[in-house]
Design an enzyme around this catalytic site. Structure first.
Site, PDB file in Angstrom:
ATOM      1  N   GLY A 112      -0.666  -0.776  10.851  1.00 22.92           N
ATOM      2  CA  GLY A 112      -1.885  -1.522  11.121  1.00 22.92           C
ATOM      3  C   GLY A 112      -2.543  -1.872   9.794  1.00 22.92           C
TER       4      GLY A 112
ATOM      5  N   HIS B 175       4.516   0.425   1.505  1.00 23.63           N
ATOM      6  CA  HIS B 175       4.880  -0.972   1.818  1.00 23.63           C
ATOM      7  C   HIS B 175       5.033  -1.735   0.506  1.00 23.63           C
ATOM      8  CE1 HIS B 175       3.210  -5.129   3.328  1.00 23.63           C
ATOM      9  NE2 HIS B 175       4.536  -5.156   3.216  1.00 23.63           N
TER      10      HIS B 175
ATOM     11  N   HIS C 145      11.385  -6.192   6.225  1.00 22.44           N
ATOM     12  CA  HIS C 145      10.829  -7.108   7.229  1.00 22.44           C
ATOM     13  C   HIS C 145      10.698  -8.552   6.713  1.00 22.44           C
ATOM     14  CE1 HIS C 145       6.754  -5.144   5.909  1.00 22.44           C
ATOM     15  NE2 HIS C 145       6.904  -6.275   5.212  1.00 22.44           N
TER      16      HIS C 145
ATOM     17  N   PHE D 217       0.828  -1.216   0.000  1.00 22.41           N
ATOM     18  CA  PHE D 217       0.000   0.000   0.000  1.00 22.41           C
ATOM     19  C   PHE D 217       0.853   1.253   0.000  1.00 22.41           C
ATOM     20  CE2 PHE D 217       0.614  -1.116   4.513  1.00 22.41           C
ATOM     21  CZ  PHE D 217       1.153   0.076   4.999  1.00 22.41           C
ATOM     22  N   ILE D 218       0.187   2.377  -0.304  1.00 19.48           N
ATOM     23  CA  ILE D 218       0.764   3.720  -0.213  1.00 19.48           C
ATOM     24  C   ILE D 218      -0.227   4.559   0.581  1.00 19.48           C
ATOM     25  CG2 ILE D 218       1.513   5.758  -1.507  1.00 19.48           C
ATOM     26  CD1 ILE D 218       1.937   3.853  -3.927  1.00 19.48           C
TER      27      ILE D 218
ATOM     28  N   HIS E 291       6.227  -6.760  12.418  1.00 22.36           N
ATOM     29  CA  HIS E 291       6.211  -5.985  11.172  1.00 22.36           C
ATOM     30  C   HIS E 291       4.840  -5.418  10.863  1.00 22.36           C
ATOM     31  CE1 HIS E 291       4.135  -9.328   9.381  1.00 22.36           C
ATOM     32  NE2 HIS E 291       4.375  -8.992   8.129  1.00 22.36           N
TER      33      HIS E 291
END
Length: 393
Positions: free
Chosen positions: A299, A173, A266, A157-158, A322
């Site tokens: 989250g 991510h 991660h 995601f952004i 992570h």
């Protein structure tokens, strides 16, 4: 919460920060790993631990003179990047949808890639070593070059986020895209073939490993480091584009200097020193958290995220979680939740609210506050973030 040692009959102890009992399959996976002869001292399970392939997601392994390709996984170098900007919340008013649409236009999502190889991608020094990589990927250099600066799918995601003082943060991510997957699959296959030829009795075929000092180990380690560097640079390229979009909307295109920058893996392996010995540390869904290390613990797409600083807890091999960790599979999430649930759980977030992201609904993840409470001895919170824009892969 301090860790607890699980009551398992294994050669090496399993220490858990999860504060809950593992399910049957999770227990079996933990026992399988802890029974391997080259595992060093103990296995550490993070608060977000859940089922993976071969090894649990949210586990940290330290090994002597061996490494397990499937324990690193197929998205080599997957991780997070974040920057704190000098912008504040009020500057975002009325601009969230335009920012989201610009992100979706500028950064390829899902299986998409850049139409042309951009200058930032072609200038990466890693290309000089591409010819040294496994022969099984020599046909995809062009694809790998076009995918630099692309997000991928799944839980990648952004996000535009706000902290508790209304400062604007940019966060994303992603990992090593198709090239990391291809390299991982090549080496996992080789490890399994070697185990079969040697007659190794492994508790799980996905725990096939390479022994230090062998050509196969050297080849994997070389490719692993390359893919980890690719993943980190992929995040850098995307963050630069993301930053320019936000600067266009909030500063008339004038470049700003970030107040803090974090970029952390991660899913990866590195050689480190723990308890006075050189070991190979594999973090499968875990972030390095030495003293003063900055990390990112996101989250779900409707929940808080955290910028953290490590406390250097040696029992965790200086690691932390992570993310929140999945509570249920993607398939189960799609069955259990509706689009109305998605709309409710992502209220206040400018994001897609359709069936394509239903499996990423916040309810499919563990409560992030609980995960953070369970690792108070691993990290300190530097900033608490809440997203206002979320773009999924």
């Amino acid at each position: 919460m301090p860790y607890e040692q699980l009551k398992l009959s294994t050669d090496k102890p399993v220490l858990s920060w999860a504060n809950h009992d593992l399910g049957h399959e999770e227990t079996k996976m933990a026992k399988n790993v802890a029974s391997l002869p080259f595992v060093f001292k103990h296995v550490a399970l993070m608060p977000d631990v859940h089922l993976g392939k071969g090894a649990l997601v949210g586990s940290v392994l330290a090994t002597k003179d061996a490494v397990i390709p499937a324990a690193v996984g197929v998205d080599i170098g997957c991780g997070m990047a974040a920057i704190k900007t000098p912008f504040v919340a009020e500057q975002l008013e009325g601009k969230l949808k335009k920012i989201r649409l610009d992100i979706e236009s500028a950064i390829p999502l899902g299986f998409n890639q850049n139409k042309e190889v951009e200058k930032d991608a072609s200038n990466w020094q890693g290309w000089t070593h591409f010819k040294d990589l496994h022969r099984g990927v020599q046909d995809v250099q062009g694809k790998a070059m076009k995918q630099l600066g692309s997000l991928g799918g799944g839980n990648h995601f952004i996000e535009v986020c706000l902290d508790t003082e209304d400062s604007v943060w940019l966060m994303l991510h992603s990992g090593s895209r198709n090239i990391g997957n291809r390299l991982a699959q090549c080496h996992i296959s080789t490890a399994k073939e070697l185990a079969k030829l040697a007659g190794n009795r492994l508790p799980d075929p996905d725990l096939a490993y390479f022994i230090a000092g062998t050509p196969e180990f050297a080849a994997y380690w070389r490719d692993l480091q390359w893919a980890q560097n690719y993943a980190r640079y992929n995040r850098d390229v995307m963050m630069a584009r993301f930053k320019r979009i936000v600067e266009k909307h909030l500063a008339g295109g004038k470049p700003i200097k970030p107040l803090l920058e974090v970029n952390c893996h991660h899913n990866y392996a590195e050689k480190e020193v723990h308890f006075g010995e050189d070991v190979y540390v594999t973090r499968k869904g875990a972030v390095r958290a030495r003293e003063e290390d900055y990390g990112i613990i996101p989250g779900s797409m409707g929940a808080k995220s955290f910028i953290v600083k490590g406390k250097g807890n040696h029992e965790s091999y200086c690691s932390c979680s992570h993310g929140a960790g999945r509570l249920m599979s993607r398939k189960k999430a799609k069955k259990q939740f509706s689009l109305d649930d998605l709309v409710t759980q992502t209220q206040g977030v400018e994001c897609r609210k359709d069936g394509g992201v239903l499996d990423e609904i916040p309810g499919a993840y563990k409560p992030i506050d609980e995960v953070m409470n369970n690792q108070a001895d691993l990290v300190e919170v530097v900033a608490t973030l809440k997203q206002v824009v979320c773009v999924k892969g």
